[in-house]
Structure formats: structure tokens, C-alpha cells
Motif scaffolding. Structure first.
Motif, short mmCIF file in Angstrom:
data_model
loop_
_atom_site.label_atom_id
_atom_site.label_comp_id
_atom_site.label_asym_id
_atom_site.label_seq_id
_atom_site.Cartn_x
_atom_site.Cartn_y
_atom_site.Cartn_z
N ARG A 9 16.57 71.49 -5.82
CA ARG A 9 17.14 70.51 -6.75
C ARG A 9 18.59 70.22 -6.40
O ARG A 9 19.05 69.10 -6.42
CB ARG A 9 17.01 71.06 -8.17
CG ARG A 9 17.48 70.10 -9.24
CD ARG A 9 17.02 70.54 -10.61
NE ARG A 9 15.56 70.62 -10.70
CZ ARG A 9 14.92 71.08 -11.76
NH1 ARG A 9 15.59 71.51 -12.81
NH2 ARG A 9 13.61 71.11 -11.79
N ARG A 10 19.33 71.25 -6.04
CA ARG A 10 20.75 71.07 -5.73
C ARG A 10 20.96 70.29 -4.42
O ARG A 10 21.98 69.68 -4.23
CB ARG A 10 21.43 72.43 -5.61
CG ARG A 10 21.59 73.12 -6.95
CD ARG A 10 22.66 74.21 -6.88
NE ARG A 10 23.11 74.56 -8.21
CZ ARG A 10 24.09 73.93 -8.85
NH1 ARG A 10 24.72 72.96 -8.24
NH2 ARG A 10 24.46 74.28 -10.06
N ARG A 15 20.32 63.56 -5.74
CA ARG A 15 21.41 64.26 -6.41
C ARG A 15 22.70 64.14 -5.60
O ARG A 15 23.78 63.89 -6.14
CB ARG A 15 21.05 65.74 -6.60
CG ARG A 15 22.07 66.49 -7.42
CD ARG A 15 21.74 67.97 -7.51
NE ARG A 15 22.55 68.63 -8.52
CZ ARG A 15 23.78 69.07 -8.33
NH1 ARG A 15 24.36 68.91 -7.15
NH2 ARG A 15 24.44 69.67 -9.30
N THR A 49 15.95 59.75 -12.82
CA THR A 49 16.30 60.71 -11.78
C THR A 49 17.68 61.33 -12.06
O THR A 49 17.87 62.53 -11.91
CB THR A 49 16.32 60.01 -10.41
OG1 THR A 49 15.06 59.40 -10.20
CG2 THR A 49 16.60 61.00 -9.30
N HIS A 53 18.53 65.44 -12.86
CA HIS A 53 19.44 66.35 -12.17
C HIS A 53 20.62 66.77 -13.04
O HIS A 53 21.12 67.88 -12.93
CB HIS A 53 19.95 65.70 -10.88
CG HIS A 53 18.91 65.58 -9.82
ND1 HIS A 53 18.41 66.68 -9.16
CD2 HIS A 53 18.27 64.51 -9.32
CE1 HIS A 53 17.50 66.28 -8.28
NE2 HIS A 53 17.39 64.97 -8.36
#
Lengths: 191, 191
Positions: A9-10, A15, A49, A53
Motif C-alpha cells: 500500500r505504501r 499513492r 483511491t 490510501h
DNA sequence: ACAGTACCAGACAGATCTGTCTAGTCTGGC
DNA sequence: GCCAGACTAGACAGATCTGTCTGGTACTGT
């Protein structure tokens, strides 16, 4: 186990695009002045989105501060610290470097703090963490340089650094690079 | 002809209440974070009255900056300038005074500039005018104090002043008053 | 008596902001 | 084949923001 979940995710491209866009916009125009809609439009990312995040705008602002901190630490990491005195001068030379950069608009941490009055807010705490890191860095270099009172000299150097970051933005004095070097040397010798 | 029109308008009680409320709120919480509705509610003024005195919020922000400038000049005006060296030290002592004030949140001009990125904006120009005034003050006192290069020393003192205003807010170093005095003396003797 | 103004109370318009939700696409691992 | 999750597009709700407008009160100088 692969790097799923948080790790992925990071690192996700969306993101990264959001954080990059937000970093540029927040620094250039201020935080409260830039809305989510604009960030997602310029980052080319859907709203869902974004909120996937970053659960809220404040989370993004914290990430922005940490990103600025990461950039600052990366710049310092390029400095050879074998000679602590030279390293201290190099740290302050980087202020002059930054001030000459087109689009320079002062210190991102000082500017962000101006928009977040509550010292207990997560944003302010992220700022504080960066400033603690910087002070620890100065204390370490000063100790290795043989300073009589590294803590106190670090406080004076912090005043000098903050002043240079602000004045180079709002006053643009001539011979900034020499001014930075002279002032730093004066503190280190006269400290 | 009596003092009608602009003069009266500037002195009206409602206008004063609005400006006083705005000054407190803008300084304490930031400019973009405080809306017109809240200012008029806390000032006890009708919306039409507000827009009668200030055609737009930005006008109020400019008035806020000029008001902060007026406050700063008034503080300096209490200083006896017969001895220029003592006057310079007194000017910087006032920074320590301000930093000890409860509710201190840094320099209002630096904070306002953080929220107004465009250097051509009226707000930034009001800020610049104040900073020009302050620099002129320093240059004058330095010249009378026999400084070798009053302009350059004024630049260094500006760096010192900006740094003290920021660091005393974000770091709260111990012995601030002595730090201010020592740093100022060092610049005046060594600069 | 009258004009001008400063003022109050509050509805209103239009923009913008944050944040939620629906609906559907694409991709990689099992 | 199948499913989870990252992603897109965009409508939507509710709050808040700036600024306008209506309508009315009160004081002040002529």
C-alpha cells in the motif's frame, strides 16, 4: 510471506503520485489553500483511491511533512561526516542551496506549523519529530567537533538555521552564501 | 470640513471590534482557518457592517498585517534611542518578551507569509513594508552605533531576529533571554 | 424635518470543501 | 476459473466559505 498489505500500500503508484503532487502543491501554495479535488485531479487519481490510501486530509498532510523530512534527511545523508566541522558547514551550505532553488518558499516545516496552531496535532508532532532529528544531528556533530556545550551551541545553530531559511525567503539579502558561511563559522568559533 | 468619510470610517467602533477580533483569531489560529462568519459573530457585528468596512476578506487580512505592524512599531517607540547600542539590545529583548507571552505563536508576519505564496499580493506587500521598516530601523541604529557595514550587519541581525522568533516558538530552548542577549551582543561586537 | 451613515438581523446564492457511495475495470495469486 | 484488492469515473451529501441583498433602527449634522 510476500510484501503484501501495508508494504504494498505504501509503495503503490497511485499513492506515490498523490503524495508527490501534494508535496509540490502544499509547499508552493500552502496547505489549507489546496483542496483534495485539485490534488486528485493533478495526480490523475480517483477520489476513492485517494481515500483508500489516506483516510482523511490530515493523514495526507502528515505524510507530506514526513516526506519533506525524508527529503531533508536524504540531502544530509550525502554529506561526508568524517570531519564534523566540515559536515556542519555543509549542512548550512545546503540552506543556501535550497534558497537558490527556483520556487523556494521558505522552510516547509515552519510554514506548515504556521497553519497548524495546536502543538498536540499529529501534523505538529511530525514537524517536531523532524526538528528533534535535526537538533540531534547538530548535537552529535558538535560533540565530535569538540564543542564545549554542544546542546547550547545546537540551540544557537538552530536559531541561525531558522533565521537563514526565513530571511533568505522574505528578504533575499545579497551574498547569501557568504553570509551563511560567515555566520556559521562565527557561531562555531565563538560559540 | 469635519473628519468625515474615510477618517470616521477607520475609527468606527464596529470596525475596531472587527479588526481586534480578527487580529486575535488570525494570529492564534491562522488566516485561512478563520472564516468571516466567525469573526463577525465574535465581534458582535452584522455581516453587512463588516462588508461595509472591508470590501473583501483580503482587505481585512491586509488591515490585520498593518495592525500587527502598528503594534510592533508602538512597542519599539517605547525604547529610548539615545544610546543606539542599548536600543538595539532592547529591540531584541522585546523578542524574548513576546516569546514569554502566553499564546505566543511565532511571528505574525512570517506566519502570514506562509499562507500567502504570491509575493505580489497585497498581503505580502504589507508584510514587506513592515520588514522594510524594521530593517531601516536596524540600519539607522547600527550606523549611529558606528557599525562598519550597517547594511550587512542589519541583514545578520534580521537573520538572528527571524531565527529567534521561530525557534522560541517551535523549540522553546531554555535560557532564551540570555541566548537572545548573547547572540545579539556577539553579532554587534563581531559583525 | 431630512439626508446620510452606521449599524443590526438574517436570508440567500453560488462556490468549494471534505468525505461517502455506487458501479465497474483490471491484474496477480491460488 | 476465481477472488481480493487496487484502481477509475463521477454522483452525492452536508458543511462551510465568501459575498450580496433586504429591511429596519438609531444617531448626527444641517
Amino acid at each position: 510471506m510476500t510484501g503484501t498489505g501495508i508494504e504494498q500500500r505504501r509503495d503503490s503508484p497511485a499513492r506515490g503520485r498523490v503524495l508527490g503532487t501534494a508535496t509540490a502543491l502544499f509547499y508552493a501554495e500552502g496547505i489549507h489553500a489546496v483542496g483534495i479535488d485539485r490534488i486528485i485531479a493533478e495526480a490523475g487519481v480517483a477520489k476513492a483511491t485517494f481515500y483508500h490510501h489516506f483516510p482523511a486530509k490530515e493523514e495526507l498532510v502528515c505524510a507530506y511533512v514526513r516526506e519533506q523530512s525524508r527529503i531533508g534527511r536524504a540531502a544530509v545523508a550525502t554529506i561526508d561526516t568524517a570531519d564534523p566541522r566540515a559536515a556542519l558547514l555543509a549542512v548550512f551550505d545546503q540552506i543556501a542551496d535550497a534558497a537558490e532553488f527556483p520556487g523556494y518558499r521558505g522552510c516547509p516545516f515552519i510554514n506548515a506549523a504556521a497553519e497548524y496552531p495546536d502543538p498536540a496535532s499529529p501534523v505538529r508532532q511530525a514537524i517536531e519529530e523532524h526538528r528533534r532529528w535535526k537538533r540531534d544531528l547538530l548535537v552529535d556533530l558538535l560533540r565530535r567537533d569538540g564543542a564545549a556545550d554542544p546542546g547550547r551551541t545546537a540551540d544557537i545553530l538552530t536559531v541561525l538555521g531558522d533565521g537563514l531559511l526565513v530571511t533568505s525567503h522574505l528578504n533575499k539579502p545579497p551574498n547569501l552564501r557568504r553570509l551563511v558561511r560567515d555566520a556559521t563559522t562565527a557561531v562555531l568559533n565563538g560559540g
